[in-house]
Design a protein around this motif. Structure first.
Motif, PDB file in Angstrom:
ATOM      1  N   ASP A   1       0.816  -1.214   0.000  1.00  0.00           N
ATOM      2  CA  ASP A   1       0.000   0.000   0.000  1.00  0.00           C
ATOM      3  C   ASP A   1       0.848   1.261   0.000  1.00  0.00           C
ATOM      4  OD1 ASP A   1      -2.730  -1.312   0.510  1.00  0.00           O
ATOM      5  OD2 ASP A   1      -1.500  -2.106   2.141  1.00  0.00           O
ATOM      6  N   VAL A   2       0.401   2.230  -0.779  1.00  0.00           N
ATOM      7  CA  VAL A   2       1.026   3.556  -0.815  1.00  0.00           C
ATOM      8  C   VAL A   2       0.037   4.521  -0.193  1.00  0.00           C
ATOM      9  CG1 VAL A   2       2.088   5.323  -2.259  1.00  0.00           C
ATOM     10  CG2 VAL A   2       2.235   2.908  -2.921  1.00  0.00           C
ATOM     11  N   ARG A   3       0.451   5.151   0.904  1.00  0.00           N
ATOM     12  CA  ARG A   3      -0.473   5.967   1.690  1.00  0.00           C
ATOM     13  C   ARG A   3       0.178   7.276   2.138  1.00  0.00           C
ATOM     14  NH1 ARG A   3      -1.651   0.699   4.495  1.00  0.00           N
ATOM     15  NH2 ARG A   3      -3.786   0.140   3.926  1.00  0.00           N
ATOM     16  N   GLY A   4      -0.677   8.226   2.499  1.00  0.00           N
ATOM     17  CA  GLY A   4      -0.237   9.430   3.190  1.00  0.00           C
ATOM     18  C   GLY A   4       0.882  10.154   2.469  1.00  0.00           C
ATOM     19  N   PRO A   5       1.970  10.483   3.169  1.00  0.00           N
ATOM     20  CA  PRO A   5       3.062  11.246   2.548  1.00  0.00           C
ATOM     21  C   PRO A   5       3.731  10.497   1.406  1.00  0.00           C
ATOM     22  CG  PRO A   5       3.679  10.481   4.752  1.00  0.00           C
ATOM     23  CD  PRO A   5       2.213  10.250   4.612  1.00  0.00           C
ATOM     24  N   ALA A   6       3.647   9.163   1.374  1.00  0.00           N
ATOM     25  CA  ALA A   6       4.223   8.421   0.252  1.00  0.00           C
ATOM     26  C   ALA A   6       3.502   8.744  -1.052  1.00  0.00           C
ATOM     27  CB  ALA A   6       4.170   6.921   0.525  1.00  0.00           C
TER      28      ALA A   6
ATOM     29  N   LEU B   1      13.223  11.508  10.586  1.00  0.00           N
ATOM     30  CA  LEU B   1      12.315  10.375  10.427  1.00  0.00           C
ATOM     31  C   LEU B   1      12.187   9.460  11.635  1.00  0.00           C
ATOM     32  CD1 LEU B   1      12.659   8.845   6.847  1.00  0.00           C
ATOM     33  CD2 LEU B   1      10.790  10.151   7.814  1.00  0.00           C
ATOM     34  N   ARG B   2      13.057   9.575  12.615  1.00  0.00           N
ATOM     35  CA  ARG B   2      13.062   8.601  13.708  1.00  0.00           C
ATOM     36  C   ARG B   2      11.696   8.505  14.398  1.00  0.00           C
ATOM     37  NH1 ARG B   2      15.950   4.247  15.742  1.00  0.00           N
ATOM     38  NH2 ARG B   2      17.896   5.253  15.126  1.00  0.00           N
ATOM     39  N   GLY B   3      11.079   9.602  14.723  1.00  0.00           N
ATOM     40  CA  GLY B   3       9.786   9.581  15.407  1.00  0.00           C
ATOM     41  C   GLY B   3       8.690   8.990  14.550  1.00  0.00           C
ATOM     42  N   TYR B   4       8.697   9.304  13.264  1.00  0.00           N
ATOM     43  CA  TYR B   4       7.684   8.779  12.349  1.00  0.00           C
ATOM     44  C   TYR B   4       7.818   7.267  12.205  1.00  0.00           C
ATOM     45  CZ  TYR B   4       4.661   8.558   8.199  1.00  0.00           C
ATOM     46  OH  TYR B   4       3.653   8.274   7.305  1.00  0.00           O
ATOM     47  N   VAL B   5       9.051   6.797  12.088  1.00  0.00           N
ATOM     48  CA  VAL B   5       9.294   5.363  11.993  1.00  0.00           C
ATOM     49  C   VAL B   5       8.792   4.639  13.240  1.00  0.00           C
ATOM     50  CG1 VAL B   5      11.121   3.626  12.051  1.00  0.00           C
ATOM     51  CG2 VAL B   5      11.195   5.446  10.343  1.00  0.00           C
ATOM     52  N   ALA B   6       9.113   5.178  14.407  1.00  0.00           N
ATOM     53  CA  ALA B   6       8.708   4.525  15.661  1.00  0.00           C
ATOM     54  C   ALA B   6       7.190   4.437  15.766  1.00  0.00           C
ATOM     55  CB  ALA B   6       9.277   5.291  16.844  1.00  0.00           C
TER      56      ALA B   6
ATOM     57  N   SER C   1      -7.315   6.257  14.100  1.00  0.00           N
ATOM     58  CA  SER C   1      -6.036   6.356  14.802  1.00  0.00           C
ATOM     59  C   SER C   1      -4.881   5.915  13.909  1.00  0.00           C
ATOM     60  CB  SER C   1      -6.074   5.521  16.083  1.00  0.00           C
ATOM     61  OG  SER C   1      -6.279   4.145  15.790  1.00  0.00           O
ATOM     62  N   PHE C   2      -5.143   4.946  13.030  1.00  0.00           N
ATOM     63  CA  PHE C   2      -4.133   4.521  12.062  1.00  0.00           C
ATOM     64  C   PHE C   2      -3.743   5.681  11.159  1.00  0.00           C
ATOM     65  CE2 PHE C   2      -3.270   2.963   7.757  1.00  0.00           C
ATOM     66  CZ  PHE C   2      -2.228   2.072   7.970  1.00  0.00           C
TER      67      PHE C   2
ATOM     68  N   ASN D   1      -0.571  10.087   8.544  1.00  0.00           N
ATOM     69  CA  ASN D   1      -0.529  11.469   8.054  1.00  0.00           C
ATOM     70  C   ASN D   1       0.204  12.420   8.993  1.00  0.00           C
ATOM     71  OD1 ASN D   1      -2.082  10.913   5.679  1.00  0.00           O
ATOM     72  ND2 ASN D   1      -3.922  10.838   6.959  1.00  0.00           N
ATOM     73  N   SER D   2       0.933  11.876   9.957  1.00  0.00           N
ATOM     74  CA  SER D   2       1.613  12.739  10.932  1.00  0.00           C
ATOM     75  C   SER D   2       2.925  13.317  10.413  1.00  0.00           C
ATOM     76  CB  SER D   2       1.877  11.971  12.233  1.00  0.00           C
ATOM     77  OG  SER D   2       2.757  10.872  12.006  1.00  0.00           O
TER      78      SER D   2
END
Length: 392
Positions: free
Chosen positions: A46-51, A340-345, A379-380, A385-386
């Motif tokens: 799946d390609v979502r959000g910022p991708a 990116l660390r926070g987004y990855v976590a 919540s997902f 989208n964060s």
């Protein structure tokens, strides 16, 4: 520009995406891939959000959307093929069908990203990195086929079982965390005549038993074998295709519905793919002149629903930070990780939450079918989208 020569190990998703952006920014890019040609097979991703934004900036968004699975819905059946429920609102593999998300086969997305990069990118198939030695000014790389070359930067984009990561950071077991369970995928003829449709098979006593979905305008189908049990330790160390197939066959030895026939196709499937559900957790995504991107550095597992999108975003950010730092790798790698660390976590946590939900459902199996077998809700999407895509 300093450090203009970049070697990328891996030509699936993160590798071709990173190659595209680095080439666009003026770097000299070489991609080495162990397979003899672009790898076939793999699950729908799946390609979502910022991708989606990154793909639009690459000019490939409409092609990706045109090559999407295009599913209309899903149903669940029991051992006898009796339909337990049906919906045209969502699918287990892709979620809400009314969203802007794009579900596409892994090999289709990979081919789109590779083609977008153009002829300026050098691809070395049927080869891989045998050794590398980092010096003060470059990395000396020796390839398994015997060649030796020097690069300024090396990036591992060769997946959760990255051999390049192992050369630089150490053995896989230091970074891989098993979530429990495993997934197998292979291609079969669409002999059931599924029309852009997904069928989940619920075995007696299980929430899930397997899944079949039509793909590529119904000309073929992909089969998923799904198990919540941990593979035996002896299996995890070998990962040979024959052993993987035998493990799946043993899992389904008492299965009914269409599973016996689907297993017959499995034995001859050239694109069979299998792996345990796992994540990669690293204290740092770089060491010297070597960096990690995508699953090699921070795999979220299929349970997150976000590994592909995070890999695409990660490739964009890594390339962008290298451009912003004029190729100075130390500053670029540090900025990439800060970004990116926070987004990855947060995205990795999605997988843990979904696995916990799945385990709770397994414990109550037999109380009725799971009519929403995803972790995709408001919540997902708050997590998805964060992150806001930067301009570089």
């Amino acid at each position: 520009m300093r450090n203009a020569r970049v070697l990328i190990s891996g030509a699936s998703i993160a590798g071709p995406a990173l190659a595209y952006w680095l080439d666009r920014y003026g770097f000299q890019v070489t991609v080495v891939e162990r397979a003899a040609r672009p790898r076939p097979g793999g699950q729908a991703i799946d390609v979502r959000g910022p991708a989606l934004e990154v793909c639009e900036r690459m000019g490939v968004l409409e092609e990706i959307r045109a090559r999407s699975t295009g599913l209309r819905g899903m149903s669940m059946v029991d051992d006898d093929g009796k339909e337990l429920f049906s919906t045209t609102e969502r699918t287990a593999s892709g979620g809400d069908l009314n969203s802007s998300d794009i579900e596409i086969l892994r090999d289709d997305l990979s081919s789109v990203l590779m083609a977008a990069g153009g002829d300026g990118i050098e691809y070395l198939f049927n080869d891989s990195i045998a050794s590398l030695v980092q010096g003060p000014d470059e990395v000396a790389v020796t390839f398994h086929r015997g060649g030796a070359r020097a690069f300024d930067i090396v990036v591992a984009a060769d997946g959760v079982h990255s051999s390049t990561r192992a050369l630089v950071f150490g053995p896989e077991e230091d970074f891989l965390r098993h979530l429990g369970g495993y997934l197998g995928v292979w291609t079969v003829p669409n002999y059931l005549g599924l029309d852009r449709w997904e069928v989940i098979y619920q075995m007696a006593g299980d929430v899930w038993g397997g899944m079949m979905m039509s793909v590529r305008d119904n000309t073929e189908a992909r089969v998923y074998s799904i198990d919540s049990e941990e593979p035996p330790a002896t299996f995890l160390g070998s990962r040979s295709v024959s052993e993987q197939k035998r493990l799946v066959a043993e899992r389904y030895k008492d299965a009914r519905w269409e599973m016996p026939r689907l297993l017959e196709y499995m034995w001859g499937a050239p694109d069979f793919h299998f792996d345990a559900a796992a994540q990669i957790h690293m204290d740092s995504w770089s060491r010297g002149r070597v960096a990690l991107v995508g699953d090699a550095g921070y795999c979220g597992s299929p349970a997150s629903g976000q590994s592909t999108s995070v890999a695409v975003v990660g490739a964009y950010v890594l390339a962008g930070e290298l451009r912003a730092a004029d190729g100075e790798h130390t500053a670029a790698f540090a900025a990439y990780e800060r970004e990116l660390r926070g987004y990855v976590a947060a995205n990795q946590q999605l997988a843990l939450d979904n696995m916990a939900r799945k385990q709770a459902q397994d414990a109550s199996a037999g109380q009725g079918p799971d009519t929403n077998p995803t972790n995709i809700d408001d919540s997902f999407y708050e997590v998805v989208n964060s992150y806001t895509v930067k301009d570089y």
